[in-house]
Design a protein around this motif. Structure first.
Motif, short mmCIF file in Angstrom:
data_model
loop_
_atom_site.label_atom_id
_atom_site.label_comp_id
_atom_site.label_asym_id
_atom_site.label_seq_id
_atom_site.Cartn_x
_atom_site.Cartn_y
_atom_site.Cartn_z
N LEU A 1 5.00 -1.54 2.39
CA LEU A 1 6.09 -0.58 2.56
C LEU A 1 5.68 0.80 2.06
N TYR B 1 6.31 0.95 7.44
CA TYR B 1 5.24 0.11 6.90
C TYR B 1 3.92 0.52 7.54
N GLN C 1 0.28 -1.62 8.49
CA GLN C 1 -0.25 -2.96 8.59
C GLN C 1 -1.76 -2.88 8.75
N GLY D 1 -5.77 -8.34 6.75
CA GLY D 1 -5.96 -8.96 5.45
C GLY D 1 -4.98 -8.48 4.38
N LEU D 2 -4.26 -7.41 4.66
CA LEU D 2 -3.34 -6.86 3.65
C LEU D 2 -1.88 -7.05 4.04
N GLY D 3 -1.62 -7.42 5.26
CA GLY D 3 -0.24 -7.59 5.68
C GLY D 3 0.49 -6.28 5.82
N LEU D 4 1.80 -6.34 5.75
CA LEU D 4 2.64 -5.15 5.83
C LEU D 4 2.90 -4.61 4.43
#
Lengths: 113, 112
Positions: free
Chosen positions: A45, A35, A37, A40-43
């Motif tokens: 894949l 992933y 990270q 503001g976008l998170g994780l």
């Protein structure tokens, strides 16, 4: 305890360089994930692998490739690093597909100049 | 529109208070719901895992899932400074392989 280790905590590379990020898990897990990270976008894949030499694209595979030659090791490759690949990269593993518990490594913070 | 929405915070609470975190989602096929905790400069670690609707309690932590409202919550009772971290929700569809969809994470600060 499951242990997922990543080869580097911090990396600084130049645009155009080939970058290798390595991940190793010690619990004989079938599945491994990469992933990134971003705030503001998170994780998100990038790729995952469900077996040796097997790989599947995630949501954002462009500019990345992966390699899984051994069950415990999963490598992420940036063929030609670009500044927009500056990010935190997290590796995870899970016992097998269908089990949702993913165990994460500490992350590699990559800066591309 | 993101499939999973989570307020980034920061959420600042005094020690001993109840921390309330939530995520909303748009995909009605999600059946597995997780909360991860991530300390600064560390990878996420699984905190709670819930299948379908209902409540789950583990010590000071309670996870709730309301599938009819597409809303999940995490409550932390008697919060401690050691609870200061970023909390990420994650969810997955019910088929045998479905990748996790993560929220962006909420930063929590518990002040002594």
């Amino acid at each position: 305890d499951v242990k997922v280790t990543q080869s580097s905590r911090y990396l600084v590379k130049r645009t155009g360089e080939k970058v290798f990020l390595e991940c190793v898990q010690d619990m004989d897990h079938e599945n491994m994930f990469w992933y990134r990270q971003d705030p503001g976008l998170g994780l998100r894949l990038i790729y995952f692998s469900y077996d040796v030499k097997m790989k599947e694209k995630g949501d954002i595979p462009e500019g990345y490739s992966v390699s899984r030659e051994k069950k415990e090791r999963f490598s992420l490759i940036l063929e030609s690093a670009s500044t927009n690949q500056t990010s935190m990269y997290l590796c995870a593993s899970s016992l097998r597909l269908g089990l949702e518990t993913q165990y994460f490594g500490p992350g590699t913070r990559l800066l591309v100049l | 529109q993101k499939e999973v929405e989570q307020d980034p915070g920061p959420l600042s609470v005094p020690e001993g208070a109840i921390v309330s975190l939530n995520c909303t989602y748009s995909n009605s096929a999600f059946q597995y719901f997780m909360w991860y905790r991530q300390y600064s400069r560390k990878g996420p670690e699984l905190l709670m895992y819930t299948y379908s609707s209902g409540n789950k309690e583990d010590g000071r932590f309670t996870a709730q899932v309301d599938k009819s409202s597409k809303y999940i919550s995490l409550f932390i009772r008697d919060s401690q400074p050691s609870d200061s971290a970023t909390y990420l929700c994650a969810m997955k569809e019910g088929d045998s392989w479905g990748k996790l969809q993560f929220g962006a994470g909420t930063q929590v600060v518990v002040t002594p």
